[in-house]
Design a protein around this motif. Structure first.
Motif, PDB file in Angstrom:
ATOM      1  N   GLU A 164       0.816  -1.210   0.000  1.00  0.00           N
ATOM      2  CA  GLU A 164       0.000   0.000   0.000  1.00  0.00           C
ATOM      3  C   GLU A 164       0.854   1.266   0.000  1.00  0.00           C
ATOM      4  O   GLU A 164       0.345   2.367   0.235  1.00  0.00           O
ATOM      5  CB  GLU A 164      -0.910   0.003   1.244  1.00  0.00           C
ATOM      6  CG  GLU A 164      -1.798  -1.216   1.376  1.00  0.00           C
ATOM      7  CD  GLU A 164      -2.759  -1.347   0.204  1.00  0.00           C
ATOM      8  OE1 GLU A 164      -3.230  -0.298  -0.288  1.00  0.00           O
ATOM      9  OE2 GLU A 164      -3.018  -2.483  -0.228  1.00  0.00           O
TER      10      GLU A 164
ATOM     11  N   MET B  59       2.296   3.256  -2.170  1.00  0.00           N
ATOM     12  CA  MET B  59       2.066   4.402  -3.052  1.00  0.00           C
ATOM     13  C   MET B  59       0.894   5.260  -2.579  1.00  0.00           C
ATOM     14  O   MET B  59       0.877   6.468  -2.817  1.00  0.00           O
ATOM     15  CB  MET B  59       1.836   3.927  -4.485  1.00  0.00           C
ATOM     16  CG  MET B  59       3.013   3.164  -5.087  1.00  0.00           C
ATOM     17  SD  MET B  59       4.588   4.066  -5.019  1.00  0.00           S
ATOM     18  CE  MET B  59       4.253   5.426  -6.129  1.00  0.00           C
ATOM     19  N   SER B  60      -0.077   4.653  -1.922  1.00  0.00           N
ATOM     20  CA  SER B  60      -1.216   5.429  -1.435  1.00  0.00           C
ATOM     21  C   SER B  60      -1.039   5.835   0.029  1.00  0.00           C
ATOM     22  O   SER B  60      -1.563   6.866   0.454  1.00  0.00           O
ATOM     23  CB  SER B  60      -2.515   4.632  -1.588  1.00  0.00           C
ATOM     24  OG  SER B  60      -2.447   3.417  -0.864  1.00  0.00           O
ATOM     25  N   ALA B  61      -0.286   5.050   0.800  1.00  0.00           N
ATOM     26  CA  ALA B  61      -0.171   5.298   2.234  1.00  0.00           C
ATOM     27  C   ALA B  61       0.937   6.279   2.594  1.00  0.00           C
ATOM     28  O   ALA B  61       0.919   6.862   3.680  1.00  0.00           O
ATOM     29  CB  ALA B  61       0.065   3.980   2.980  1.00  0.00           C
ATOM     30  N   LYS B  62       1.903   6.471   1.697  1.00  0.00           N
ATOM     31  CA  LYS B  62       3.061   7.299   2.024  1.00  0.00           C
ATOM     32  C   LYS B  62       3.113   8.511   1.105  1.00  0.00           C
ATOM     33  O   LYS B  62       3.443   8.394  -0.083  1.00  0.00           O
ATOM     34  CB  LYS B  62       4.341   6.467   1.905  1.00  0.00           C
ATOM     35  CG  LYS B  62       4.345   5.272   2.859  1.00  0.00           C
ATOM     36  CD  LYS B  62       5.597   4.415   2.725  1.00  0.00           C
ATOM     37  CE  LYS B  62       5.535   3.237   3.696  1.00  0.00           C
ATOM     38  NZ  LYS B  62       6.712   2.359   3.586  1.00  0.00           N
ATOM     39  N   PRO B  63       2.793   9.690   1.638  1.00  0.00           N
ATOM     40  CA  PRO B  63       2.772  10.895   0.810  1.00  0.00           C
ATOM     41  C   PRO B  63       4.110  11.203   0.141  1.00  0.00           C
ATOM     42  O   PRO B  63       4.147  11.903  -0.878  1.00  0.00           O
ATOM     43  CB  PRO B  63       2.396  11.999   1.806  1.00  0.00           C
ATOM     44  CG  PRO B  63       1.701  11.294   2.924  1.00  0.00           C
ATOM     45  CD  PRO B  63       2.354   9.951   3.021  1.00  0.00           C
TER      46      PRO B  63
ATOM     47  N   TYR C 280       6.024   9.493  -1.743  1.00  0.00           N
ATOM     48  CA  TYR C 280       6.131   9.065  -3.137  1.00  0.00           C
ATOM     49  C   TYR C 280       5.348   9.976  -4.082  1.00  0.00           C
ATOM     50  O   TYR C 280       5.783  10.264  -5.189  1.00  0.00           O
ATOM     51  CB  TYR C 280       5.672   7.614  -3.278  1.00  0.00           C
ATOM     52  CG  TYR C 280       6.534   6.642  -2.506  1.00  0.00           C
ATOM     53  CD1 TYR C 280       7.920   6.719  -2.567  1.00  0.00           C
ATOM     54  CD2 TYR C 280       5.971   5.653  -1.710  1.00  0.00           C
ATOM     55  CE1 TYR C 280       8.720   5.839  -1.858  1.00  0.00           C
ATOM     56  CE2 TYR C 280       6.759   4.766  -0.994  1.00  0.00           C
ATOM     57  CZ  TYR C 280       8.128   4.865  -1.062  1.00  0.00           C
ATOM     58  OH  TYR C 280       8.920   3.989  -0.358  1.00  0.00           O
ATOM     59  N   GLY C 281       4.184  10.425  -3.643  1.00  0.00           N
ATOM     60  CA  GLY C 281       3.422  11.355  -4.456  1.00  0.00           C
ATOM     61  C   GLY C 281       4.165  12.667  -4.643  1.00  0.00           C
ATOM     62  O   GLY C 281       4.139  13.268  -5.722  1.00  0.00           O
TER      63      GLY C 281
END
Length: 320
Positions: A81, A83-87, A89-90
């Protein structure tokens, strides 16, 4: 006899660069410094070189097959998870896209739990995240590579001043009178180790013992680590979390055990992400977008020097 027209190879030879570098300079694409572009174009004008239209299309990566050059962001993270759980990477993607702008280059993101064995279709360049040093060196030998965070010797990298960020967090907790300090540190990566070193150095100098547990930059592990810390040291009055995602697990554990933030226990995170703002969390801000943008620009122009450590800054909010 018809005079032979100058070729790209002739331009490259006279300019003292490779044919590929001459092609990039002529076509105004990525990967050539301004000095090389100027030199190659001057030589091309002197020789009367005129690029063929088809050759130009191929050189810019838009041939008949429509294939574009690409830059790969290779992330090693076992969390499915992530890519969605760790800001983080965004923010990396945002910075990378900012650097590419309107250039016709594909950006490919690959998250893997373990490094791939083969590399049969290498990209134009790679940005490495959480790639171990030896593996980073191996990738660097295959082509253009920049790591986010310190890697093996000889591997170009861009990184924030993690050590100073850890120092700022510790200075803040000492200055606000916190004496029974805990910490949930990160995995054994250079960035996490640097944050830990900066934090512990200040605490040691202030005569503060630190009760610590190892985390892995996930909420679940941080939650369990904080419960463990509170069982060992029930009177903790501060916790340093090695990243904002870790801090979310710390806050949950404190709430469930009846501790008030920040009256009973101060919490300081690291990243300065949107999570920190939403949770009113004191956090060390690091310029992730700038870090990623610099890495991409170094890939596009190898002559560009890597920047010095990017500054970090503690933002104090309601949690401390």
């Amino acid at each position: 006899m018809t005079e032979q027209r100058p070729t790209l190879a002739d331009v490259a030879r006279v300019a003292g660069v490779s044919r590929a570098a001459a092609s990039r300079a002529i076509n105004g694409t990525y990967g050539a410094s301004e000095a090389v572009r100027r030199r190659v174009r001057e030589v091309a004008a002197e020789l009367g070189f005129e690029p063929h239209a088809v050759a130009r299309a191929l050189a810019t990566g838009r041939g008949s097959a429509g294939r574009r050059e690409r830059i790969e962001i290779l992330i090693v993270d076992p969390d499915p998870e992530a890519m969605s759980a760790k800001p983080f990477y965004g923010r990396v993607l945002n910075g990378a896209m900012r650097a590419l702008g309107d250039q016709d280059i594909a950006l490919e993101v690959r998250r893997v739990s373990a490094l791939p064995v083969d590399d049969t279709d290498p990209p134009f360049g790679r940005v490495l995240i959480n790639v171990p040093g030896a593996a980073g060196a191996a990738y660097a030998r295959r082509g253009r590579t920049v790591a986010l965070g310190r890697s093996a010797p000889g591997v170009a990298f861009v990184a924030p001043d993690n050590d100073d960020g850890g120092r700022q967090a510790a200075v803040h907790l000492v200055a606000t009178g916190r004496r029974r300090v805990g910490a949930v540190f990160g995995p054994a990566t250079p960035c996490a180790n640097e944050r830990k070193a900066g934090f512990l150095r200040v605490m040691s100098g202030a005569g503060r013992a630190v009760a610590s547990a190892d985390g892995d930059f996930t909420r679940a592990r941080a939650y369990m680590a904080t419960r463990e810390l509170l069982e060992r040291e029930p009177d903790l009055d501060a916790v340093f979390a090695s990243c904002d995602v870790t801090a979310m697990g710390v806050l949950r554990a404190l709430r469930e055990t009846g501790r008030r933030v920040a009256d009973d226990v101060a919490v300081v995170g690291f990243d300065g992400s949107a999570l920190a703002e939403a949770a009113d969390l004191s956090s060390v801000y690091m310029p992730v977008e700038d870090e990623a943008e610099s890495a991409i620009r170094c890939l596009l122009d190898p002559a560009r020097p890597a920047p010095a450590r990017l500054p970090t800054r503690l933002a104090v909010r309601g949690s401390s």
